[in-house]
Design an enzyme around this catalytic site. Structure first.
Site, PDB file in Angstrom:
ATOM      1  N   GLN A   1       0.815  -1.220   0.000  1.00 48.67           N
ATOM      2  CA  GLN A   1       0.000   0.000   0.000  1.00 48.67           C
ATOM      3  C   GLN A   1       0.846   1.266   0.000  1.00 48.67           C
ATOM      4  O   GLN A   1       0.388   2.309  -0.436  1.00 48.67           O
ATOM      5  CB  GLN A   1      -0.989  -0.020   1.173  1.00 48.67           C
ATOM      6  CG  GLN A   1      -0.348  -0.027   2.533  1.00 48.67           C
ATOM      7  CD  GLN A   1      -1.349  -0.252   3.656  1.00 48.67           C
ATOM      8  OE1 GLN A   1      -1.911  -1.327   3.804  1.00 48.67           O
ATOM      9  NE2 GLN A   1      -1.578   0.791   4.452  1.00 48.67           N
TER      10      GLN A   1
ATOM     11  N   CYS B   1      -5.352   0.162   3.318  1.00 49.22           N
ATOM     12  CA  CYS B   1      -5.523  -1.272   3.592  1.00 49.22           C
ATOM     13  C   CYS B   1      -6.957  -1.740   3.349  1.00 49.22           C
ATOM     14  O   CYS B   1      -7.181  -2.802   2.803  1.00 49.22           O
ATOM     15  CB  CYS B   1      -5.120  -1.578   5.028  1.00 49.22           C
ATOM     16  SG  CYS B   1      -6.176  -0.776   6.254  1.00 49.22           S
TER      17      CYS B   1
ATOM     18  N   HIS C   1      -6.824  -1.772  11.445  1.00 48.73           N
ATOM     19  CA  HIS C   1      -6.219  -2.176  10.178  1.00 48.73           C
ATOM     20  C   HIS C   1      -7.164  -3.207   9.560  1.00 48.73           C
ATOM     21  O   HIS C   1      -7.846  -3.917  10.292  1.00 48.73           O
ATOM     22  CB  HIS C   1      -4.841  -2.790  10.470  1.00 48.73           C
ATOM     23  CG  HIS C   1      -4.153  -3.363   9.275  1.00 48.73           C
ATOM     24  ND1 HIS C   1      -3.843  -2.614   8.179  1.00 48.73           N
ATOM     25  CD2 HIS C   1      -3.717  -4.624   9.000  1.00 48.73           C
ATOM     26  CE1 HIS C   1      -3.241  -3.388   7.281  1.00 48.73           C
ATOM     27  NE2 HIS C   1      -3.160  -4.608   7.756  1.00 48.73           N
TER      28      HIS C   1
ATOM     29  N   ASN D   1      -2.022  -9.777   3.614  1.00 47.18           N
ATOM     30  CA  ASN D   1      -1.896  -8.374   3.989  1.00 47.18           C
ATOM     31  C   ASN D   1      -1.509  -7.531   2.764  1.00 47.18           C
ATOM     32  O   ASN D   1      -1.277  -8.070   1.675  1.00 47.18           O
ATOM     33  CB  ASN D   1      -0.855  -8.251   5.110  1.00 47.18           C
ATOM     34  CG  ASN D   1      -1.070  -7.016   5.970  1.00 47.18           C
ATOM     35  OD1 ASN D   1      -1.892  -6.143   5.653  1.00 47.18           O
ATOM     36  ND2 ASN D   1      -0.339  -6.926   7.065  1.00 47.18           N
TER      37      ASN D   1
END
Ligand SMILES: *[C@@H]1O[C@H](CO)[C@@H](O)[C@H](O)[C@H]1NC(C)=O
Ligand SMILES: *[C@@H]1O[C@H](CO)[C@@H](O)[C@H](O)[C@H]1NC(C)=O
Ligand SMILES: *[C@@H]1O[C@H](CO)[C@@H](O)[C@H](O)[C@H]1NC(C)=O
Length: 368
Positions: free
Chosen positions: A160, A166, A303, A330
């Site tokens: 990112q 995110c 997150h 992730n």
């Protein structure tokens, strides 16, 4: 690294069995050749540290503002020394230097662990569709699910950058999976479109996957990242030429605090989960194995990432025998964790799961 199981839509029930076998092979074959570890020679002298920094810099930083580079060398040295001491102290998994190695804890905390801040609330009522359990729930759930092993369902791990995107990365990842499972097309969807256009329009200051899903429903679709590329900062919402590549019709929340229900949902398709307080050094430095903490769960830091499976480590695994885990994709690049993925301890029920991930799982549904 990816297995080549081709999948027809009507093969879905048989899928998790195949995935179980492939998951074991995958875990065993994770290569670590491009990871940078800190050696005793590195910490012994300034030149040793300098050499290590140059090696790391070539791999992870392409901009070369000399002043910034010098300033960050001090941060890097402290981090390298800390990782060296951790490894010398005998941790289960050897830590390597990842993309965050020259960032302060505060920088990491603000840009990466706080991209779905608590203050962000839906601007209007969001319809609460709840996940409906399958016939497998709760006693016949597959033992292992790993969507990485089904070629096409997941796209590459993204980075990112210093943009709190995110939530958009996770939402795009979930829709990419649906797009493949329904249309058999593997496409990177436009994270930037969500960052620029989706409410709450705070751009890189953060957002929420459920609001991104609502945006896609309202707009009747989302474009590909080729049509609307990622720039990693907030810019004006534009309408690219060409039709959106896919759409969704609904999204479902998974019943809170119910691990079996979340397993049931993720066996069906990847699910977006929300982390509380992932701004710890343990989370930042995660280098592999089963993550057991720490998450700073009383903070307002949030997150979001994509849950792409679950499983239990084999009982003969010397480091982590018989540990139940969740598998997370992730958006912090491949240098973090297990090539961008994390295995996070499952069966931890206090506080709504480790890092609070059982509190607000959500996934999109395709229009049929
Ligand atoms: C998705 O984007 C990555 C770069 O982030 C690229 O390597 C990959 O080939 C793309 N995948 C597809 C299916 O276009
Ligand atoms: C965002 O990134 C693009 C591409 O790197 C750049 O051209 C633009 O100036 C940036 N905008 C802001 C507001 O930083
Ligand atoms: C995490 O963020 C909170 C602010 O919400 C802060 O108080 C805490 O110190 C941070 N933790 C770390 C390890 O940076």
């Amino acid at each position: 690294m990816r297995s080549t199981i081709s999948m027809e839509r009507d093969m879905l029930p048989a899928l998790t069995m195949v995935a179980a076998l492939a998951a074991m092979a995958l875990a065993a074959s994770t290569s670590t050749t491009d990871r940078i570890y800190v050696t005793s020679e590195n910490v012994a002298s300034e030149e040793g540290m300098r050499g290590l920094y140059e090696r790391w810099y070539t791999l992870y930083r392409h901009d070369s503002d000399p002043i910034d580079k010098e300033k960050r060398f001090a941060i890097f040295k402290a981090e390298a020394r800390a990782l060296y001491e951790l490894n010398e102290g005998g941790t289960r998994v050897k830590h390597h230097l990842n993309w965050f190695a020259d960032m302060t804890q505060d920088e990491f905390s603000e840009s990466f662990a706080n991209c779905a801040p608590l203050k962000i609330r839906p601007h209007r009522e969001i319809k609460l569709n709840l996940h409906q359990p399958s016939q497998n729930y709760p006693d016949k759930l597959p033992l292992i699910v790993d969507w990485r092993t089904v070629d096409g369902v997941l796209t590459s791990v993204k980075l990112q950058g210093e943009c709190g995107s995110c939530w958009a990365m996770a939402a795009a990842g979930a829709m990419e999976s649906i797009h493949f499972l329904e249309n058999n097309k593997r496409t990177n969807l436009s994270v930037q479109e969500l960052v620029d256009c989706s409410p709450p329009k705070e751009h890189c200051k953060g957002g929420r996957a459920d609001m991104a899903f609502q945006y896609v429903i309202d707009k009747h679709g989302i474009h590909s990242s080729e049509q609307y590329p990622y720039v990693g900062n907030g810019s004006h919402c534009t309408t690219p030429s060409g039709a959106p590549v896919m759409s969704i019709s609904k999204f479902y929340y998974v019943q809170r605090y119910d691990e079996n229900m979340l397993m049931d949902a993720v066996a069906h398709a990847p699910v977006v989960v929300r982390f509380r307080g992932s701004n710890t050094t343990e989370f930042k430095r995660y280098s592999g194995g089963i993550f057991r903490g720490l998450c700073d769960i009383d903070t307002k830091q949030r997150h979001e990432a994509l849950l792409v499976g679950y499983g239990t480590t084999p009982s003969d695994d010397a480091n982590d025998p018989g540990i139940k885990y969740w598998l997370v994709k992730n958006s912090w690049g491949e240098s973090w964790g297990e090539r961008g993925y994390m295995r996070l301890q499952r069966g931890h029920l206090a506080h709504g799961g480790l890092c609070g991930i059982l509190r607000r799982p959500v996934y999109p549904a395709h229009p049929r």
